[in-house]
Motif scaffolding. Sequence first.
Motif, PDB file in Angstrom:
ATOM      1  N   UNK A 127      13.099 -51.516  50.617  1.00 51.86           N
ATOM      2  CA  UNK A 127      12.870 -52.982  51.251  1.00 51.86           C
ATOM      3  C   UNK A 127      11.468 -53.576  50.867  1.00 51.86           C
ATOM      4  N   UNK A 128      11.474 -54.154  49.851  1.00 45.57           N
ATOM      5  CA  UNK A 128      10.042 -54.917  49.425  1.00 45.57           C
ATOM      6  C   UNK A 128      10.069 -56.065  49.238  1.00 45.57           C
ATOM      7  N   UNK A 129       9.316 -56.742  49.566  1.00 43.15           N
ATOM      8  CA  UNK A 129       9.286 -58.476  49.476  1.00 43.15           C
ATOM      9  C   UNK A 129       8.160 -58.909  48.429  1.00 43.15           C
ATOM     10  N   UNK A 130       8.625 -59.469  47.133  1.00 44.72           N
ATOM     11  CA  UNK A 130       7.533 -59.841  46.341  1.00 44.72           C
ATOM     12  C   UNK A 130       7.716 -61.171  46.171  1.00 44.72           C
ATOM     13  N   UNK A 131       6.815 -61.814  45.195  1.00 42.64           N
ATOM     14  CA  UNK A 131       6.229 -63.095  44.818  1.00 42.64           C
ATOM     15  C   UNK A 131       6.735 -63.332  43.198  1.00 42.64           C
ATOM     16  N   UNK A 132       7.495 -64.036  42.793  1.00 40.25           N
ATOM     17  CA  UNK A 132       7.757 -64.013  41.291  1.00 40.25           C
ATOM     18  C   UNK A 132       7.484 -65.582  40.979  1.00 40.25           C
ATOM     19  N   UNK A 133       6.778 -65.624  39.931  1.00 42.19           N
ATOM     20  CA  UNK A 133       6.540 -66.758  39.261  1.00 42.19           C
ATOM     21  C   UNK A 133       7.172 -67.039  37.859  1.00 42.19           C
ATOM     22  N   UNK A 134       7.865 -68.438  37.877  1.00 43.51           N
ATOM     23  CA  UNK A 134       8.617 -68.655  36.888  1.00 43.51           C
ATOM     24  C   UNK A 134       7.766 -69.885  36.098  1.00 43.51           C
ATOM     25  N   UNK A 135       7.375 -69.642  34.593  1.00 44.18           N
ATOM     26  CA  UNK A 135       6.886 -70.913  33.947  1.00 44.18           C
ATOM     27  C   UNK A 135       7.653 -71.137  32.682  1.00 44.18           C
ATOM     28  N   UNK A 136       8.175 -72.384  32.386  1.00 45.28           N
ATOM     29  CA  UNK A 136       9.057 -72.683  31.585  1.00 45.28           C
ATOM     30  C   UNK A 136       8.326 -72.550  30.103  1.00 45.28           C
ATOM     31  N   UNK A 137       9.155 -72.230  29.318  1.00 41.12           N
ATOM     32  CA  UNK A 137       8.494 -71.966  27.945  1.00 41.12           C
ATOM     33  C   UNK A 137       9.386 -72.815  27.020  1.00 41.12           C
ATOM     34  N   UNK A 138       9.164 -73.030  25.529  1.00 39.68           N
ATOM     35  CA  UNK A 138      10.144 -73.883  24.847  1.00 39.68           C
ATOM     36  C   UNK A 138      11.019 -73.078  23.871  1.00 39.68           C
ATOM     37  N   UNK A 139      10.845 -71.738  23.839  1.00 38.15           N
ATOM     38  CA  UNK A 139      11.664 -70.773  22.932  1.00 38.15           C
ATOM     39  C   UNK A 139      11.599 -69.334  23.511  1.00 38.15           C
ATOM     40  N   UNK A 140      12.456 -68.663  23.141  1.00 42.94           N
ATOM     41  CA  UNK A 140      12.226 -67.014  23.633  1.00 42.94           C
ATOM     42  C   UNK A 140      11.020 -66.506  22.569  1.00 42.94           C
ATOM     43  N   UNK A 141      10.617 -67.382  21.424  1.00 45.77           N
ATOM     44  CA  UNK A 141       9.698 -66.634  20.587  1.00 45.77           C
ATOM     45  C   UNK A 141       8.518 -66.886  21.464  1.00 45.77           C
ATOM     46  N   UNK A 142       7.996 -68.140  21.851  1.00 49.69           N
ATOM     47  CA  UNK A 142       7.255 -68.507  22.590  1.00 49.69           C
ATOM     48  C   UNK A 142       6.967 -67.524  23.741  1.00 49.69           C
ATOM     49  N   UNK A 143       8.038 -67.426  24.373  1.00 50.98           N
ATOM     50  CA  UNK A 143       8.082 -66.351  25.683  1.00 50.98           C
ATOM     51  C   UNK A 143       7.771 -65.297  25.571  1.00 50.98           C
ATOM     52  N   UNK A 144       8.226 -64.611  24.569  1.00 53.87           N
ATOM     53  CA  UNK A 144       7.650 -63.215  24.018  1.00 53.87           C
ATOM     54  C   UNK A 144       6.226 -63.222  23.934  1.00 53.87           C
ATOM     55  N   UNK A 145       5.644 -64.214  23.022  1.00 62.04           N
ATOM     56  CA  UNK A 145       4.415 -64.193  22.545  1.00 62.04           C
ATOM     57  C   UNK A 145       3.481 -64.441  24.028  1.00 62.04           C
ATOM     58  N   UNK A 146       4.005 -64.997  24.927  1.00 58.53           N
ATOM     59  CA  UNK A 146       3.116 -65.076  26.181  1.00 58.53           C
ATOM     60  C   UNK A 146       3.288 -63.935  26.863  1.00 58.53           C
ATOM     61  N   UNK A 147       4.352 -63.097  26.753  1.00 64.80           N
ATOM     62  CA  UNK A 147       4.553 -61.826  27.519  1.00 64.80           C
ATOM     63  C   UNK A 147       3.346 -60.820  26.901  1.00 64.80           C
ATOM     64  N   UNK A 148       3.616 -60.740  25.603  1.00 66.44           N
ATOM     65  CA  UNK A 148       2.968 -59.942  24.966  1.00 66.44           C
ATOM     66  C   UNK A 148       1.138 -60.101  25.155  1.00 66.44           C
ATOM     67  N   UNK A 149       0.756 -61.298  25.517  1.00 66.86           N
ATOM     68  CA  UNK A 149      -0.674 -61.542  25.727  1.00 66.86           C
ATOM     69  C   UNK A 149      -1.296 -61.847  26.990  1.00 66.86           C
TER      70      UNK A 149
END
Length: 389
Positions: A127-149
Amino acid sequence: MRGIAGTCELTMMRRVGIEEEFLIVDNVDGHAVPLGEVLDSLSDDDGLSSEMKQEQIETCTLPRTNLEELAQDITRRRLSADATARFVGARSVALATSPLPVRSTATPGQRYERMIERFGLTAVEQLTCGCHVHVEVESDEEGVAILDRIRIWLPVLMALTSNSPFSNGVDTGYASYRSQAWNRWPTAGPCEIFGSAQAYHAQVEEILGSGVLLDKGQIYFDARLSHRHPTVEIRVGDVCLHADDAVLLAALVRGLAETASRDWRRGKEPAPVSALQLRLASWQAGRFGLGAELIDPQTNQPRPAFEVVMALLEHIQPVLGEQGELSAVEFLLFQLLARGTGADRQRTAFANTGSLCGVIADAVKVSSLPATLLRDVADPSLLTSKQNS
């Protein structure tokens, strides 16, 4: 993240949205009460929905480019959730764990029933309450590059949002005990560098092929590609006691994402920090919040928390300045540093009242305060973008 669908073409600023989970408590004694489905059915707000446990409710903002509009969304959703709870003698409160003892109740449904059966006490006690943030990306490739950095900076975000020192009747000793409870799930926590979208998806398919998880929704990485929207989703934050801190978190995440994308396009490699080292940094952040040293993500050495937070600000300052958000982010960040985190506020409330009920009563009051609308501190470009939207 509602409102983003299909392939997105990025504008000058990435849209960002927030999901916040809130504890539902009795209006008289502050104990968590199982009313999530009731509130969901009573509300006419499509940004309000039930969650895995009946003692919590989730809100979701629209995707926004403008921080002032995001602040208004966050405030509106918080007030809507609390107003709906008050209708049935309860309150919605931004606490990441229940300070008072609770035996949580699973929301009816086949998926949640299977989760309880598969994961046992971890799911029963969750029973935990979090805050999740979504930021848009133009492709999965860009998204993974962001995750890695951005991965090396996520423990700092955890420290800034820490808001769960009390759980089930005791002071846990942690600033974010939610992070401890959440990391009992098999895929929760930091990941190694993926290197490409192909590698990311291969990792996810390998995990699903193990048969341990029920579905993609249980890929609980600290940061992941959303499987429903063209976004990266950052999941390390406690729900923020103050609405202003949720706005700040969104701005910091967007600044990190844009900075990471630019580094990727320039050919700058991600920092070669292991997932084990990041797990240590996350533990330190969850244990102490901003009250002690954090692990500097650039050196992997302990350093005063204030200096590490300033290093984060310096890292994204060029993007914030270019996009007209620097003064607003500085205001919100220094406000947080001056008054303390949600965990600090909870412990102060306990010291003043000597009661966990007093902690909850104080949190109910603070949770309902409107977010600063930023008019007095924001660059004119922020207001102009709102008027032209």
